[in-house]
Design a protein around this motif. Structure first.
Motif, PDB file in Angstrom:
ATOM      1  N   GLY A 179       0.819  -1.211   0.000  1.00 49.60           N
ATOM      2  CA  GLY A 179       0.000   0.000   0.000  1.00 49.60           C
ATOM      3  C   GLY A 179       0.850   1.256   0.000  1.00 49.60           C
ATOM      4  N   ARG A 180       0.173   2.418   0.009  1.00 45.82           N
ATOM      5  CA  ARG A 180       0.868   3.705   0.013  1.00 45.82           C
ATOM      6  C   ARG A 180       1.518   3.954   1.370  1.00 45.82           C
ATOM      7  NH1 ARG A 180      -3.032   8.377  -1.971  1.00 45.82           N
ATOM      8  NH2 ARG A 180      -1.168   9.549  -1.248  1.00 45.82           N
ATOM      9  N   PRO A 181       2.732   4.447   1.372  1.00 42.75           N
ATOM     10  CA  PRO A 181       3.398   4.748   2.645  1.00 42.75           C
ATOM     11  C   PRO A 181       3.230   6.196   3.090  1.00 42.75           C
ATOM     12  CG  PRO A 181       4.989   4.858   0.890  1.00 42.75           C
ATOM     13  CD  PRO A 181       3.666   4.501   0.236  1.00 42.75           C
ATOM     14  N   ASP A 182       2.550   7.036   2.242  1.00 42.40           N
ATOM     15  CA  ASP A 182       2.543   8.473   2.516  1.00 42.40           C
ATOM     16  C   ASP A 182       1.167   9.114   2.340  1.00 42.40           C
ATOM     17  OD1 ASP A 182       2.368   8.082  -0.159  1.00 42.40           O
ATOM     18  OD2 ASP A 182       3.997   9.428  -0.727  1.00 42.40           O
ATOM     19  N   ALA A 183       0.105   8.376   2.534  1.00 37.45           N
ATOM     20  CA  ALA A 183      -1.244   8.936   2.375  1.00 37.45           C
ATOM     21  C   ALA A 183      -1.512   9.971   3.461  1.00 37.45           C
ATOM     22  CB  ALA A 183      -2.286   7.822   2.437  1.00 37.45           C
ATOM     23  N   THR A 184      -2.348  10.950   3.146  1.00 36.64           N
ATOM     24  CA  THR A 184      -2.702  11.997   4.106  1.00 36.64           C
ATOM     25  C   THR A 184      -4.194  12.006   4.354  1.00 36.64           C
ATOM     26  OG1 THR A 184      -2.893  13.630   2.306  1.00 36.64           O
ATOM     27  CG2 THR A 184      -0.764  13.473   3.431  1.00 36.64           C
ATOM     28  N   TRP A 185      -4.568  12.513   5.512  1.00 38.82           N
ATOM     29  CA  TRP A 185      -5.985  12.593   5.883  1.00 38.82           C
ATOM     30  C   TRP A 185      -6.618  13.794   5.177  1.00 38.82           C
ATOM     31  CZ3 TRP A 185      -9.815  10.005   8.076  1.00 38.82           C
ATOM     32  CH2 TRP A 185     -10.953  10.695   8.490  1.00 38.82           C
ATOM     33  N   VAL A 186      -7.801  13.551   4.572  1.00 39.26           N
ATOM     34  CA  VAL A 186      -8.540  14.609   3.887  1.00 39.26           C
ATOM     35  C   VAL A 186      -9.855  14.830   4.623  1.00 39.26           C
ATOM     36  CG1 VAL A 186      -9.646  15.319   1.726  1.00 39.26           C
ATOM     37  CG2 VAL A 186      -7.528  13.969   1.663  1.00 39.26           C
ATOM     38  N   PRO A 187     -10.158  16.031   5.056  1.00 38.85           N
ATOM     39  CA  PRO A 187     -11.444  16.299   5.725  1.00 38.85           C
ATOM     40  C   PRO A 187     -12.610  15.883   4.835  1.00 38.85           C
ATOM     41  CG  PRO A 187      -9.971  18.153   5.991  1.00 38.85           C
ATOM     42  CD  PRO A 187      -9.310  17.231   5.011  1.00 38.85           C
ATOM     43  N   ARG A 188     -13.685  15.453   5.459  1.00 35.71           N
ATOM     44  CA  ARG A 188     -14.810  14.889   4.725  1.00 35.71           C
ATOM     45  C   ARG A 188     -15.360  15.856   3.682  1.00 35.71           C
ATOM     46  NH1 ARG A 188     -19.122  12.953   8.729  1.00 35.71           N
ATOM     47  NH2 ARG A 188     -17.318  11.712   9.352  1.00 35.71           N
ATOM     48  N   GLU A 189     -15.453  17.162   4.004  1.00 37.14           N
ATOM     49  CA  GLU A 189     -16.062  18.120   3.077  1.00 37.14           C
ATOM     50  C   GLU A 189     -15.188  18.391   1.860  1.00 37.14           C
ATOM     51  OE1 GLU A 189     -13.949  20.352   6.410  1.00 37.14           O
ATOM     52  OE2 GLU A 189     -15.294  18.633   6.197  1.00 37.14           O
ATOM     53  N   LEU A 190     -13.913  17.975   1.918  1.00 33.40           N
ATOM     54  CA  LEU A 190     -13.014  18.208   0.803  1.00 33.40           C
ATOM     55  C   LEU A 190     -12.777  16.963  -0.057  1.00 33.40           C
ATOM     56  CD1 LEU A 190     -10.277  20.412   2.546  1.00 33.40           C
ATOM     57  CD2 LEU A 190     -12.290  21.160   1.237  1.00 33.40           C
ATOM     58  N   ARG A 191     -13.361  15.867   0.315  1.00 36.65           N
ATOM     59  CA  ARG A 191     -13.128  14.618  -0.415  1.00 36.65           C
ATOM     60  C   ARG A 191     -13.897  14.598  -1.728  1.00 36.65           C
ATOM     61  NH1 ARG A 191     -14.251  10.776   4.804  1.00 36.65           N
ATOM     62  NH2 ARG A 191     -12.716  11.785   6.153  1.00 36.65           N
ATOM     63  N   ARG A 192     -13.308  14.002  -2.715  1.00 36.75           N
ATOM     64  CA  ARG A 192     -13.942  13.827  -4.017  1.00 36.75           C
ATOM     65  C   ARG A 192     -14.155  12.348  -4.291  1.00 36.75           C
ATOM     66  NH1 ARG A 192     -10.531  17.992  -7.940  1.00 36.75           N
ATOM     67  NH2 ARG A 192     -11.055  19.930  -6.799  1.00 36.75           N
ATOM     68  N   ALA A 193     -15.171  12.056  -5.066  1.00 42.74           N
ATOM     69  CA  ALA A 193     -15.449  10.656  -5.394  1.00 42.74           C
ATOM     70  C   ALA A 193     -14.284  10.074  -6.172  1.00 42.74           C
ATOM     71  CB  ALA A 193     -16.732  10.544  -6.209  1.00 42.74           C
ATOM     72  N   GLN A 194     -13.911   8.859  -5.828  1.00 41.64           N
ATOM     73  CA  GLN A 194     -12.809   8.178  -6.522  1.00 41.64           C
ATOM     74  C   GLN A 194     -13.289   7.649  -7.847  1.00 41.64           C
ATOM     75  OE1 GLN A 194      -9.592   7.999  -5.240  1.00 41.64           O
ATOM     76  NE2 GLN A 194     -10.436   9.439  -3.728  1.00 41.64           N
ATOM     77  N   ALA A 195     -12.451   7.759  -8.862  1.00 40.68           N
ATOM     78  CA  ALA A 195     -12.803   7.263 -10.190  1.00 40.68           C
ATOM     79  C   ALA A 195     -12.884   5.753 -10.194  1.00 40.68           C
ATOM     80  CB  ALA A 195     -11.760   7.736 -11.197  1.00 40.68           C
TER      81      ALA A 195
END
Length: 430
Positions: A414-430
């Motif tokens: 998996g990714r070693p460097d993912a960051t937390w994104v606040p819920r209101e800023l998240r976009r649907a994944q393709a």
């Protein structure tokens, strides 16, 4: 057990690893200290190249088509018409029982065959048409609350083993009855292990089933030949669950779940469904085989992941199929298709060159169908047969002072460097 060594070089650092050789000539590299010495682990998907334990219960030689129970060739059990009970005792205790030991164990099997009356509440809670394997797994687990297996010595283990082996057939028959909306049938004290199961399986309150000798012998042999088979998926599951300290019943319940899958205990179901497809298609077995060779269809019940020769269990069951089918009073078109399919494959160089011989699932499917066992009970029958092996492996591990909780490593991708994104800023994944 003899020992040699091999040299492994990692990052310029050389280490010596033991090579252990068992009494049958099997060789394994002992990597138990690999991570400690190098910080490196191994990657072995499906554990195809990993020996997870030391075991003295059964041994398989896939190239020569051999299977031993506690050192005794599987053919010996068939030739001497050994009972399933005696086979189970050998696997569980590690030695052939004396007459007194066998009589005592048989008494316990008879004594423990009824279920606690409160377990009726569990059976009645399952929805109609529930799969018997789901019921069986749940009910074995429920035994942990009704018959708590406090195993502290050999005597308490023998008692728990007899209790589980006895009740599993009662649970199996009652699971089937619950799945078709019929009342469970009480066991009989005057019948032997296999005959008692057949009584509970096929009797109804207004018509008792009287086991046929030929049918009982065929079912006994089926159970004997399925009693253990090395570190397969379900046996490994029992050992993994047991390594956590889980009790015998809970560990074997997990084994039932592992056995349920099409790639394991459900293989004989696939073999019979194949016969149904051939019948429904209107093809002859020869025409179906031609489609398989052209890559237009797949064939079930032939070949084996371990055996590169005849599966010895298949050879034995093959000798039982004929007399059993000849004793039947009712013709079965599927079984005639099975006979023709077997003859076609065994005479075809395509399959002979690839060593795709009929396996135990092909013949066991035919036998269970001939006995009147419904398709959704095939894996349940497998579980009854495999129960002694599961019990034996649980005990072998329980007695081993070096046992630690199973904890495989992994290669993280998996990714070693993912960051937390606040819920209101998240976009649907393709």
């Amino acid at each position: 057990m003899t020992q040699d060594t091999c040299t492994l070089t990692i990052d310029g650092h050389r280490i010596e690893l033991p090579i252990l050789t068992g009494p049958t000539g099997d060789r394994v590299i002992d990597i138990s200290t690999l991570r400690e010495q190098t910080g490196v682990t191994t990657l072995d998907p499906s554990f195809a190249n990993t020996a997870s334990c030391r075991s003295a219960i059964s041994w398989i030689d896939g190239d020569k088509g051999r299977l031993l129970y506690r050192g005794i060739p599987i053919e010996t059990f068939a030739e001497n018409k050994v009972s399933f009970v005696e086979t189970a005792m050998l696997l569980i205790s590690g030695h052939l029982p004396t007459q007194a030991e066998r009589d005592r164990f048989a008494e316990l099997l008879t004594e423990y065959s009824p279920l606690h009356r409160n377990m009726d509440l569990h059976f009645n809670a399952f929805p109609p048409n529930s799969h018997p394997m789901a019921i069986m797994s749940s009910m074995i687990n429920a035994m942990s609350t009704h018959d708590r297996p406090r195993i502290t010595d050999d005597a308490s283990f023998a008692d728990a083993a007899a209790k589980l082996m006895s009740k599993v057939r009662t649970i199996a028959a009652a699971s089937y009855k619950a799945s078709i909306g019929e009342p469970a049938v009480y066991p009989r004290y005057d019948l032997k292990y296999v005959e008692n199961f057949m009584h509970m399986m096929f009797s109804v309150p207004y018509r008792l089933y009287e086991p046929d000798d030929i049918a009982a012998r065929a079912l006994n042999l089926f159970l004997v030949l399925h009693a253990d088979h090395g570190q397969n998926c379900s046996t490994s599951t029992v050992r993994v669950v047991g390594s956590s300290g889980a009790n015998l019943f809970a560990s074997c319940s997990a084994g039932v779940c592992a056995l349920w899958g099409d790639r394991h205990g459900g293989a004989n179901v696939n073999a019979v469904r194949q016969l149904e497809r051939i019948a429904a298609s209107g093809l002859t077995p020869s025409q179906y085989v031609a489609r398989v060779k052209d890559g237009k269809d797949r064939i079930a019940g032939f070949g084996h992941r371990v055996y590169r020769n005849w599966d010895p269990r298949a050879r034995i069951l093959r000798g039982v199929v004929g007399p059993l089918l000849d004793s039947m009073n009712r013709p079965d078109p599927l079984l005639e298709i099975a006979r023709e399919l077997e003859a076609t494959v065994l005479s075809d160089d395509y399959f002979i060159e690839r060593r795709l011989y009929p396996n135990v699932d092909f013949y066991s499917g035919i036998i269970l169908r001939a006995l009147g066992i419904p398709l959704n009970m095939f894996t349940v029958m497998f579980a009854i047969g495999r129960m002694p092996g599961w019990i034996a492996h649980w005990k072998e591990q329980f007695d081993d002072p070096t046992t630690r909780i199973a904890r495989p490593r992994q290669l993280y991708v998996g990714r070693p460097d993912a960051t937390w994104v606040p819920r209101e800023l998240r976009r649907a994944q393709a």
